[in-house]
Design an enzyme around this catalytic site. Structure first.
Site, PDB file in Angstrom:
ATOM      1  N   LYS A 161       1.284  -1.283   0.335  1.00  0.00           N
ATOM      2  CA  LYS A 161      -0.241   0.134   0.242  1.00  0.00           C
ATOM      3  C   LYS A 161       1.070   1.282  -0.112  1.00  0.00           C
ATOM      4  O   LYS A 161       1.411   1.614   1.472  1.00  0.00           O
ATOM      5  CB  LYS A 161      -1.036  -0.139   1.512  1.00  0.00           C
ATOM      6  CG  LYS A 161      -2.500   0.834   1.340  1.00  0.00           C
ATOM      7  CD  LYS A 161      -2.252   2.273   1.030  1.00  0.00           C
ATOM      8  CE  LYS A 161      -2.013   2.674   1.921  1.00  0.00           C
ATOM      9  NZ  LYS A 161      -1.489   4.351   1.800  1.00  0.00           N
ATOM     10  N   GLY A 210       6.830   5.485   7.313  1.00  0.00           N
ATOM     11  CA  GLY A 210       5.839   7.302   7.492  1.00  0.00           C
ATOM     12  C   GLY A 210       6.329   8.107   8.595  1.00  0.00           C
ATOM     13  O   GLY A 210       7.453   7.882   9.445  1.00  0.00           O
ATOM     14  N   SER A 211       4.809   8.527   8.504  1.00  0.00           N
ATOM     15  CA  SER A 211       5.104   9.692   9.593  1.00  0.00           C
ATOM     16  C   SER A 211       4.783   9.133  11.588  1.00  0.00           C
ATOM     17  O   SER A 211       4.425   7.434  11.436  1.00  0.00           O
ATOM     18  CB  SER A 211       3.891  10.085   9.489  1.00  0.00           C
ATOM     19  OG  SER A 211       2.650   9.900   9.604  1.00  0.00           O
ATOM     20  N   VAL A 214       1.693   7.881  12.105  1.00  0.00           N
ATOM     21  CA  VAL A 214       0.622   6.833  12.117  1.00  0.00           C
ATOM     22  C   VAL A 214       1.377   5.673  12.124  1.00  0.00           C
ATOM     23  O   VAL A 214       0.559   4.668  12.451  1.00  0.00           O
ATOM     24  CB  VAL A 214       0.416   7.440  10.086  1.00  0.00           C
ATOM     25  CG1 VAL A 214       0.108   5.595   9.159  1.00  0.00           C
ATOM     26  CG2 VAL A 214      -0.186   8.089  10.053  1.00  0.00           C
ATOM     27  N   GLY A 215       2.486   5.658  12.479  1.00  0.00           N
ATOM     28  CA  GLY A 215       3.723   4.158  12.432  1.00  0.00           C
ATOM     29  C   GLY A 215       3.040   4.328  14.177  1.00  0.00           C
ATOM     30  O   GLY A 215       2.828   2.595  13.763  1.00  0.00           O
ATOM     31  N   GLU A 232       9.361   2.548  10.837  1.00  0.00           N
ATOM     32  CA  GLU A 232      10.208   3.257  10.467  1.00  0.00           C
ATOM     33  C   GLU A 232       9.758   4.888  10.088  1.00  0.00           C
ATOM     34  O   GLU A 232       8.935   4.928   9.330  1.00  0.00           O
ATOM     35  CB  GLU A 232      11.517   3.349   9.107  1.00  0.00           C
ATOM     36  CG  GLU A 232      12.143   1.581   9.820  1.00  0.00           C
ATOM     37  CD  GLU A 232      13.312   1.777  10.682  1.00  0.00           C
ATOM     38  OE1 GLU A 232      12.978   2.878  11.200  1.00  0.00           O
ATOM     39  OE2 GLU A 232      13.490   0.524  11.791  1.00  0.00           O
ATOM     40  N   GLU A 358       9.877  17.354  13.328  1.00  0.00           N
ATOM     41  CA  GLU A 358      10.448  17.480  11.453  1.00  0.00           C
ATOM     42  C   GLU A 358       9.704  17.816  11.067  1.00  0.00           C
ATOM     43  O   GLU A 358       8.539  18.045  11.027  1.00  0.00           O
ATOM     44  CB  GLU A 358      10.582  15.304  11.714  1.00  0.00           C
ATOM     45  CG  GLU A 358      11.427  15.326  10.189  1.00  0.00           C
ATOM     46  CD  GLU A 358      11.297  13.880   9.443  1.00  0.00           C
ATOM     47  OE1 GLU A 358      11.829  13.373   9.599  1.00  0.00           O
ATOM     48  OE2 GLU A 358       9.611  13.246  10.318  1.00  0.00           O
TER      49      GLU A 358
END
Length: 460
Positions: A161, A210-211, A214-215, A232, A358
């Site tokens: 995805k 990703g962020s 969300v991670g 990651e 970030e």
């Protein structure tokens, strides 16, 4: 039929009027169906044997090499990656598939003596089944590949995805892979949060990049199901420059790590820590190096810093330097495309978001440190711990004085950006959750250990 009315739209960041694709999001049910098809295909893929898997992965590598120019141009157009860097990513992508094409022949276990009596004890690693891969847009070919290739080499099937912004790249990678692989073994499923969430709910192993927000949700949901997961996430990486460093070389490395691909890498440098007397010469050299970074059309081979991925990202970069002491940059060029000038700021207040969050843009803060111990404390003072670059001629300082850094990767006299796909990749703290990826570590993640006891008939 889809269970959502949302659309996936991919724009050219250098020319937002150029729309690569606009398609309906397939919806959560499509993720479940893709996993079911992959689960049906996976046993045959595993039973085909090491030679078949090795040959197939090698064929993917060869096809990527053949399509290299086309793939690089697609990355330029869809995600704004500068052409020279896009070409390098495609070459690395082919190398990743070629590297893992040898993995099916690697040992998957060991034979042990029993503690007492006849028989054998065996350990063996077996694939989990279906690997659900959720990937970002900034490395649209390399990151899906360094997840998919080891998963496939180990005998898993894969459902990918990708980020919506990189949908066209993911679909093209899938077309190439599917020509070499059995039907159902590799699926690229476009979509956003509904599709990603459903994939996590159905897959047997999950890898995410990703962020951080969300991670963490991915890790929570996968852990609740009791399946292996790795995530990651963000980076707020520092470059430490000691007084004995080659200042010009350090400035060149750091400028490239700040502004390359407009700072849109989790390994980009966002804090520059100058130790003692390194501060003044580094300030001057780094400003000069950043001003010299070619900014412009990513299709130009000379460009180093192209557009940011979208308008929101461009505005976030501008907000980051607002009200700070700007040494160079700090502007948003006029014209089409979502550009921001490479920027260096100093005298940033301790509580400012630039030192804790970030930005994912071409901006960094210059920070003074009294000594190496102070530099280590500054580097460690953020929630993330992905990579630190250290610039010094003193090997003792690099190996001993900086041993307290709590980052997963430390690069000496090199930019913070750049990774070796045959070595473990990952960070500490909020940068990574779960096992490492890439290299042999990935093969371990995509397999589960089994312990067998073999006793002869009639043994007591």
């Amino acid at each position: 039929m889809t269970d959502t009315l949302s659309l996936i739209t991919s724009h050219n960041p250098a020319d937002p009027s150029d729309v690569l694709l606009q398609i309906p999001a397939p919806g959560a049910f499509a993720s479940i169906e893709a996993v079911e098809r992959a689960r049906d295909a996976q046993p045959g893929w595993l039973l085909g044997g090491a030679a078949a898997r090795s040959t197939a992965l090698g064929a993917v590598a060869a096809a990527i090499d053949t399509a290299g120019a086309e793939l690089a141009e697609l990355a330029v157009r869809e995600v704004g990656k500068p052409l020279t860097e896009a070409r390098a990513e495609v070459a690395r992508t082919a190398a990743i598939w070629r590297y893992y094409a040898q993995a099916p022949y690697e040992p998957v276990g060991a034979v042990h003596e029993t503690a007492a009596g006849p028989g054998l004890l065996l350990t063996r690693r077996r694939p989990h089944g279906v690997a659900g891969l959720i990937t970002p847009w900034n490395f649209p070919f390399a990151i899906p590949s360094w997840k998919a290739a080891p998963a496939l080499a180990a005998g898993n099937a894969v459902v990918l995805k990708p980020a919506p912004e990189a949908t066209a790249c993911a679909r093209r990678l899938a077309e190439i892979a599917q020509r070499a692989l059995p039907e159902g073994v590799f699926t690229a499923l476009p979509g956003g949060a509904p599709e990603g969430g459903a994939l996590v709910s159905a897959a047997d192993v999950v890898s995410f990049t990703g962020s951080t927000v969300v991670g963490r949700a991915v890790v929570r949901d996968a852990t609740a199901r009791g399946i292996p997961v790795q995530a990651e996430m963000g980076g707020l990486n520092a470059a430490i420059v000691l007084p004995d460093a080659d200042i010009e070389q350090a400035a060149a490395h750091i400028a490239a790590a700040i502004a390359g691909y407009a700072g849109q890498k989790c390994t980009a440098t966002s804090r520059v820590v100058a130790v003692g007397s390194a501060l003044d010469p580094l300030r001057e050299a780094l400003c000069e190096a950043l001003r010299a970074i070619p900014v412009g059309d990513p299709a130009d081979p000379a460009t180093v810093s192209g557009p940011l991925i979208d308008e929101r990202a461009r505005d976030r970069a501008g907000d980051a330097w607002h009200g700070l002491d700007v040494l160079t940059g700090g502007t948003v060029p006029d014209g089409p495309g979502w550009y921001a000038a490479p920027t260096l700021v100093e005298n940033v207040p301790a509580g400012h978001g630039l030192l804790h969050e970030e930005v994912f843009g071409p901006i960094a803060a210059l920070l003074p440190a009294d000594d190496v111990a102070h530099a280590v404390r500054l580097t460690n003072s953020v929630p993330y711990g992905l990579v630190t670059s250290v610039h010094t001629a003193d090997l003792d300082a690099a190996l001993c004085g900086l041993d307290g850094l709590d980052t997963g990767m430390i690069r000496i006299n090199a930019p913070s950006t750049g990774v070796d796909f045959h070595l473990p990749f990952g960070g500490a703290k909020a940068s990574s959750l779960g096992p490492r990826e890439q290299g042999r570590a990935a093969l371990e993640f995509y397999t589960a250990g089994r312990t067998y006891t073999l006793s002869p008939t009639g043994a007591t």
